[in-house]
Design an enzyme around this catalytic site. Structure first.
Site, PDB file in Angstrom:
ATOM      1  N   ASP A   1      -2.634  -3.482  -1.623  1.00 51.84           N
ATOM      2  CA  ASP A   1      -1.903  -4.536  -0.920  1.00 51.84           C
ATOM      3  C   ASP A   1      -1.466  -5.611  -1.921  1.00 51.84           C
ATOM      4  O   ASP A   1      -0.297  -6.020  -1.983  1.00 51.84           O
ATOM      5  CB  ASP A   1      -2.846  -5.139   0.136  1.00 51.84           C
ATOM      6  CG  ASP A   1      -2.152  -6.038   1.127  1.00 51.84           C
ATOM      7  OD1 ASP A   1      -0.908  -6.108   1.097  1.00 51.84           O
ATOM      8  OD2 ASP A   1      -2.852  -6.674   1.939  1.00 51.84           O
TER       9      ASP A   1
ATOM     10  N   ASP B   1       2.500  -6.173  -3.916  1.00 52.73           N
ATOM     11  CA  ASP B   1       3.273  -7.419  -3.803  1.00 52.73           C
ATOM     12  C   ASP B   1       3.608  -7.965  -5.192  1.00 52.73           C
ATOM     13  O   ASP B   1       4.706  -8.471  -5.423  1.00 52.73           O
ATOM     14  CB  ASP B   1       2.489  -8.472  -3.008  1.00 52.73           C
ATOM     15  CG  ASP B   1       2.777  -8.402  -1.516  1.00 52.73           C
ATOM     16  OD1 ASP B   1       3.247  -7.336  -1.067  1.00 52.73           O
ATOM     17  OD2 ASP B   1       2.542  -9.399  -0.809  1.00 52.73           O
TER      18      ASP B   1
ATOM     19  N   ASP C   1      -8.356  -6.190 -12.165  1.00 55.92           N
ATOM     20  CA  ASP C   1      -7.931  -7.436 -12.820  1.00 55.92           C
ATOM     21  C   ASP C   1      -7.051  -7.128 -14.023  1.00 55.92           C
ATOM     22  O   ASP C   1      -6.032  -7.781 -14.258  1.00 55.92           O
ATOM     23  CB  ASP C   1      -9.139  -8.313 -13.192  1.00 55.92           C
ATOM     24  CG  ASP C   1     -10.322  -7.522 -13.742  1.00 55.92           C
ATOM     25  OD1 ASP C   1     -10.288  -6.282 -13.705  1.00 55.92           O
ATOM     26  OD2 ASP C   1     -11.290  -8.160 -14.200  1.00 55.92           O
TER      27      ASP C   1
ATOM     28  N   LYS D   1     -12.524  -1.256  -9.383  1.00 52.56           N
ATOM     29  CA  LYS D   1     -13.362  -2.309  -9.969  1.00 52.56           C
ATOM     30  C   LYS D   1     -14.729  -1.679 -10.189  1.00 52.56           C
ATOM     31  O   LYS D   1     -15.757  -2.140  -9.671  1.00 52.56           O
ATOM     32  CB  LYS D   1     -13.390  -3.514  -9.008  1.00 52.56           C
ATOM     33  CG  LYS D   1     -14.047  -4.751  -9.567  1.00 52.56           C
ATOM     34  CD  LYS D   1     -13.239  -5.443 -10.643  1.00 52.56           C
ATOM     35  CE  LYS D   1     -14.005  -6.636 -11.203  1.00 52.56           C
ATOM     36  NZ  LYS D   1     -13.398  -7.190 -12.413  1.00 52.56           N
TER      37      LYS D   1
ATOM     38  N   TYR E   1     -10.438  -3.619   4.865  1.00 52.57           N
ATOM     39  CA  TYR E   1      -9.655  -4.075   6.024  1.00 52.57           C
ATOM     40  C   TYR E   1     -10.175  -3.455   7.330  1.00 52.57           C
ATOM     41  O   TYR E   1      -9.842  -3.913   8.417  1.00 52.57           O
ATOM     42  CB  TYR E   1      -8.166  -3.759   5.850  1.00 52.57           C
ATOM     43  CG  TYR E   1      -7.475  -4.571   4.768  1.00 52.57           C
ATOM     44  CD1 TYR E   1      -8.164  -5.513   4.020  1.00 52.57           C
ATOM     45  CD2 TYR E   1      -6.125  -4.407   4.503  1.00 52.57           C
ATOM     46  CE1 TYR E   1      -7.545  -6.243   3.031  1.00 52.57           C
ATOM     47  CE2 TYR E   1      -5.488  -5.150   3.518  1.00 52.57           C
ATOM     48  CZ  TYR E   1      -6.202  -6.058   2.780  1.00 52.57           C
ATOM     49  OH  TYR E   1      -5.577  -6.791   1.797  1.00 52.57           O
TER      50      TYR E   1
END
Ligand code: NAD
Length: 361
Positions: free
Chosen positions: A245, A249, A221, A189, A142
């Site tokens: 992030d 959620d 994942d 990852k 980001y």
């Protein structure tokens, strides 16, 4: 004792929910014998409209000069056409960076009264759910270098982390685990990304300092899958900005609604930033439909982490639970069960206020 609180109501439902949380904080201060002064700091879309920038210098200064910052949400379709650094979200990223709040604590806590709102099979969440997601907030993709090719036909964003950035966020994760069930899962990852391999290496090197904490790793994942398959396996999850992030959620939906989830963003010193994890919800803005509880619970985290008022933080959390016990539900957490009272933003705020005042008598 007097504390200065900067408020950033922002856009959409932000002003509605911040107004409720401010009333709750005022009531708590009045009952507990300390003073709060609130200063509004325009940021996001409203600041673009008024000052031509999502993060006016004066607003940034107000926040930096406060003891804590309470934020609603920023953004909305009105500003969607603007270039990236002119959009409301640039205000959000900018103030996080300006305050140096690199650790975002996102509890995914399921209130037993809302078990019916959980989309998972009841046996998967039997006994409740209490996960803490520790998300890195001021680094990674980001904030990395980004751009577009001259012909506009390709674009790039960069994930970059220094060992120092990883160490300081993992320290928050290890320490949080020590105060809980002592399990820390680092999500990355590392099978693909070099930056993730540095996360793993750093976590392994730090682990001996917290011998009581059981350290594990999951690829992002798999973590997304495990969160819905067996969420109770998790205690503390520590991860990068973007993975955090997304996973927070997902976790929010397991607990019932995005309208219930609070967050605290803290750094090494200076004011913390407290905000609900939801956005500005333009679809329900100005309709007295927003659930204010995520912001009220963020105010509880403000009391706990910035003002060190643990008893008052607990009183606010207990008041939220009491309002739910009394059957009050905003639309996002309503299940049409008998005994439920469907209420709007203001009435939910009144229910919490009454309960918190009773608790601090
Ligand atoms: P959103 O969180 O605003 O809304 C997603 C869905 O959840 C909507 O249906 C909304 O009505 C519902 N919802 C959200 N908060 C609720 C609440 N308190 N009570 C009841 N229902 C609630 O996410 P989005 O639609 O992806 O984004 C809308 C805008 O908000 C965009 O401009 C986005 O960039 C911005 N945004 C801001 C933040 C922030 O300021 N921290 C975070 C996420 C999104």
């Amino acid at each position: 004792m007097k504390y200065r609180i900067a408020t950033i109501p922002g856009d959409g439902i932000g002003p509605d929910v911040v107004a409720i949380a401010v009333k709750v904080l005022e009531a708590v201060a009045g009952k507990s014998g300390f003073e709060l002064s609130f200063t509004e700091a325009p940021m996001g879309g409203v600041a673009i409209d008024r000052f031509g920038t999502p993060l006016p210098q004066a607003s940034e200064e107000t926040c930096k000069g406060s003891d804590a910052v309470l934020l609603g949400a920023m953004g909305g379709p009105k500003w969607d056409g603007l270039a990236g650094d002119k959009r409301p979200e640039a205000g959000l990223l900018g103030i996080r960076k300006a305050l140096g709040v690199y650790a975002n604590l996102r509890p995914a806590l399921m209130f037993p009264q809302l078990a019916g709102a959980c989309p998972l099979r009841p046996d998967l969440v039997a006994g409740g759910l209490d996960i803490l997601i520790v998300r890195e907030l001021t680094g990674g993709i980001y904030f990395g270098e980004r751009g577009r090719s001259a012909d506009g036909q390709s674009a790039w964003d960069t994930e970059r982390y220094s060992r120092m950035e990883i160490e300081r966020i993992l320290k928050v994760g290890f320490e949080a685990a020590m105060g809980r069930a002592k399990r820390l899962c680092v999500v990355d990852k590392a099978n693909v990304l070099e930056s993730s391999r540095l996360w793993r290496e750093t976590a392994q090197a730090m682990a001996p300092k917290w011998p009581e904490v059981e350290l594990s790793f999951l690829y992002v994942d798999n973590a997304a899958m495990q969160l819905v398959k067996n969420p109770r396996q998790f205690d503390v999850i520590a991860t990068s900005n973007m993975f955090g992030d997304i996973l927070s959620d997902e976790a929010s939906q397991i607990t019932g609604s995005i309208g219930m989830l609070a967050s605290a963003s803290i750094g090494d010193s200076g004011p913390g930033l407290f905000e609900p994890i939801h956005g500005s919800a333009p679809d329900i803005a100005g309709q007295d439909k927003a659930n204010p509880l995520a912001t009220v619970l963020s105010a509880a985290m403000l009391l706990r982490y910035s003002l060190k008022r643990e008893a008052e933080a607990k009183a606010v959390e207990a008041a939220v639970s009491a309002a739910l016990d009394s059957g009050y539900r905003c639309g996002d957490i309503a299940s049409k069960s008998p005994g439920e009272k469907l209420v709007g933003t203001k009435a939910m705020g009144e229910a919490v206020l009454a309960a918190v005042e009773g608790r601090l008598e």
